[in-house]
Scaffold this motif. Sequence first.
Motif, mmCIF file in Angstrom:
data_model
loop_
_atom_site.group_PDB
_atom_site.id
_atom_site.type_symbol
_atom_site.label_atom_id
_atom_site.label_comp_id
_atom_site.label_asym_id
_atom_site.label_seq_id
_atom_site.Cartn_x
_atom_site.Cartn_y
_atom_site.Cartn_z
ATOM 1 N N THR A 226 0.708 -1.298 -0.007
ATOM 2 C CA THR A 226 0.048 0.131 0.132
ATOM 3 C C THR A 226 0.936 1.348 0.007
ATOM 4 O OG1 THR A 226 -1.833 -1.054 1.236
ATOM 5 C CG2 THR A 226 -1.830 1.249 1.212
ATOM 6 N N VAL A 227 1.923 1.325 0.886
ATOM 7 C CA VAL A 227 2.728 2.479 0.932
ATOM 8 C C VAL A 227 3.382 2.692 -0.290
ATOM 9 C CG1 VAL A 227 4.813 3.615 2.207
ATOM 10 C CG2 VAL A 227 2.760 2.386 3.532
ATOM 11 N N ALA A 228 4.101 1.656 -0.707
ATOM 12 C CA ALA A 228 4.952 1.809 -2.084
ATOM 13 C C ALA A 228 4.164 1.954 -3.299
ATOM 14 C CB ALA A 228 5.681 0.548 -2.355
ATOM 15 N N GLY A 229 2.815 1.393 -3.260
ATOM 16 C CA GLY A 229 2.119 1.644 -4.437
ATOM 17 C C GLY A 229 1.462 3.400 -4.254
ATOM 18 N N ALA A 230 1.111 3.803 -2.976
ATOM 19 C CA ALA A 230 0.835 4.908 -3.161
ATOM 20 C C ALA A 230 1.801 6.021 -3.346
ATOM 21 C CB ALA A 230 0.446 5.367 -1.686
ATOM 22 N N VAL A 231 3.284 5.568 -3.105
ATOM 23 C CA VAL A 231 4.186 6.624 -3.383
ATOM 24 C C VAL A 231 4.203 6.686 -5.111
ATOM 25 C CG1 VAL A 231 6.639 6.998 -3.728
ATOM 26 C CG2 VAL A 231 5.566 6.378 -1.306
ATOM 27 N N LEU A 232 4.224 5.391 -5.686
ATOM 28 C CA LEU A 232 4.356 5.491 -7.169
ATOM 29 C C LEU A 232 3.034 5.954 -7.731
ATOM 30 C CD1 LEU A 232 5.465 4.264 -9.918
ATOM 31 C CD2 LEU A 232 4.298 2.098 -9.538
ATOM 32 N N ALA A 233 1.801 5.915 -7.231
ATOM 33 C CA ALA A 233 0.610 6.245 -7.711
ATOM 34 C C ALA A 233 0.658 8.058 -7.607
ATOM 35 C CB ALA A 233 -0.585 5.855 -7.058
ATOM 36 N N LEU A 234 1.217 8.669 -6.834
ATOM 37 C CA LEU A 234 1.098 9.998 -6.706
ATOM 38 C C LEU A 234 2.220 10.562 -7.596
ATOM 39 C CD1 LEU A 234 0.570 12.621 -5.216
ATOM 40 C CD2 LEU A 234 2.341 11.845 -3.495
ATOM 41 N N VAL A 235 3.459 9.913 -7.907
ATOM 42 C CA VAL A 235 4.207 10.722 -8.870
ATOM 43 C C VAL A 235 3.819 10.282 -10.103
ATOM 44 C CG1 VAL A 235 6.671 9.918 -9.886
ATOM 45 C CG2 VAL A 235 6.378 9.844 -7.413
ATOM 46 N N CYS A 236 3.192 9.194 -10.347
ATOM 47 C CA CYS A 236 2.492 9.013 -11.790
ATOM 48 C C CYS A 236 1.475 10.088 -11.864
ATOM 49 C CB CYS A 236 2.079 7.560 -11.935
ATOM 50 S SG CYS A 236 3.228 6.331 -12.071
ATOM 51 N N ALA A 237 0.565 10.131 -11.134
ATOM 52 C CA ALA A 237 -0.439 11.088 -11.149
ATOM 53 C C ALA A 237 -0.285 12.618 -11.599
ATOM 54 C CB ALA A 237 -1.418 10.874 -9.960
ATOM 55 N N VAL A 238 0.845 13.131 -10.651
ATOM 56 C CA VAL A 238 1.325 14.552 -10.809
ATOM 57 C C VAL A 238 2.080 14.668 -12.343
ATOM 58 C CG1 VAL A 238 2.940 16.203 -10.225
ATOM 59 C CG2 VAL A 238 1.688 14.680 -8.457
ATOM 60 N N ILE A 239 2.758 13.536 -12.672
ATOM 61 C CA ILE A 239 3.283 13.855 -13.843
ATOM 62 C C ILE A 239 2.472 13.573 -15.231
ATOM 63 C CG2 ILE A 239 5.161 12.444 -15.479
ATOM 64 C CD1 ILE A 239 6.776 11.633 -13.238
ATOM 65 N N ALA A 240 1.251 12.470 -14.871
ATOM 66 C CA ALA A 240 0.599 12.420 -16.074
ATOM 67 C C ALA A 240 -0.303 13.620 -16.276
ATOM 68 C CB ALA A 240 -0.296 11.141 -15.791
ATOM 69 N N ALA A 241 -0.813 14.268 -14.999
ATOM 70 C CA ALA A 241 -1.711 15.497 -15.013
ATOM 71 C C ALA A 241 -1.064 16.689 -15.754
ATOM 72 C CB ALA A 241 -2.187 15.726 -13.720
ATOM 73 N N LEU A 242 0.122 16.911 -15.238
ATOM 74 C CA LEU A 242 1.005 18.041 -15.802
ATOM 75 C C LEU A 242 1.171 17.848 -17.330
ATOM 76 C CD1 LEU A 242 3.342 18.734 -12.997
ATOM 77 C CD2 LEU A 242 1.257 20.111 -13.567
ATOM 78 N N ALA A 243 1.508 16.630 -17.537
ATOM 79 C CA ALA A 243 1.867 16.279 -19.133
ATOM 80 C C ALA A 243 0.386 16.518 -19.814
ATOM 81 C CB ALA A 243 2.440 14.723 -19.219
ATOM 82 N N LYS A 244 -0.691 16.089 -19.421
ATOM 83 C CA LYS A 244 -2.057 16.199 -20.112
ATOM 84 C C LYS A 244 -2.276 17.817 -20.170
ATOM 85 C CE LYS A 244 -6.706 14.225 -20.121
ATOM 86 N NZ LYS A 244 -7.343 13.484 -19.406
ATOM 87 N N LEU A 245 -1.996 18.560 -19.349
ATOM 88 C CA LEU A 245 -2.232 19.825 -19.257
ATOM 89 C C LEU A 245 -1.383 20.599 -20.157
ATOM 90 C CD1 LEU A 245 -3.493 20.443 -15.574
ATOM 91 C CD2 LEU A 245 -4.994 20.635 -17.519
ATOM 92 N N TYR A 246 -0.214 20.386 -19.985
ATOM 93 C CA TYR A 246 0.821 21.360 -20.512
ATOM 94 C C TYR A 246 2.109 20.923 -21.311
ATOM 95 C CZ TYR A 246 -1.212 23.809 -16.547
ATOM 96 O OH TYR A 246 -1.979 24.254 -15.334
#
Length: 242
Positions: free
Chosen positions: A44-64
């Motif tokens: 759960t902890v390791a997956g959460a860290v990976l999920a947060l990193v992927c989410a921020v990168i993907a969101a910024l990439a999709k927007l900008y």
Amino acid sequence: MAQRLLLVSTIMAFLAGLAIASFAGFREFLPGLLQGALITVEITVAGAVLALVCAVIAALAKLYGPAPVRWLAITYIELFRGTSALVQLFWMFFVLPHFGVRLEPLLVAILALGLNIGAYGAEVVRGAIIAVPRGQWEATIALNMSRAAALRRVILPQAFVAMIPPWGNLLIELLKSTSLVSLITIADLTFRAQQMNQTTFRTVEIFIIVLLLYLAISMIITVGMRALEAKAAGAVARGRAH
């Protein structure tokens, strides 16, 4: 007040689990289930860290991001949101070896669940960024900030407060999804419970403990996210005051 109530509830759930485990032979199951719970928390902890990193990168990439990067982010988000987490887990564990890629079961669990939740999280991050008032962007332009500086210093701190509640839900969903990893031979909480049940047939005792352990972990996540939300909101309020 709400945080105190959640904290008390978490402690009570844990104590109730220990109390139940002290009667009717429950103690024989508790050590093994706690070992499984430790694996569950690790994923759960390791997956959460990976999920947060992927989410921020993907969101910024999709927007900008430029067009190729933007389409790559969109593909990732739609692929992992549009297919089952179980299929993704099986695909990484059973299909990738046919292409010469062999991963350890624990790594597969972290990657599959982290990428899956990260895809949902990307839309949460994107929505929170879009929700920041346009005046904040205009203020950064007036101060001659670059887009990167504006995001880092003004936009993301405000968006962070808005994205904490939905991220709390996603983390609990991640916790519940860890039960799937028992299907790829990882001795998590669910796997150990199934093993014990098959050998002892003590279904009631085993799964009461499992229920309480999952409940205690989820409530710890809830308390932590509520505390983080309050702290983040206070920091943003102090920043606006200055």
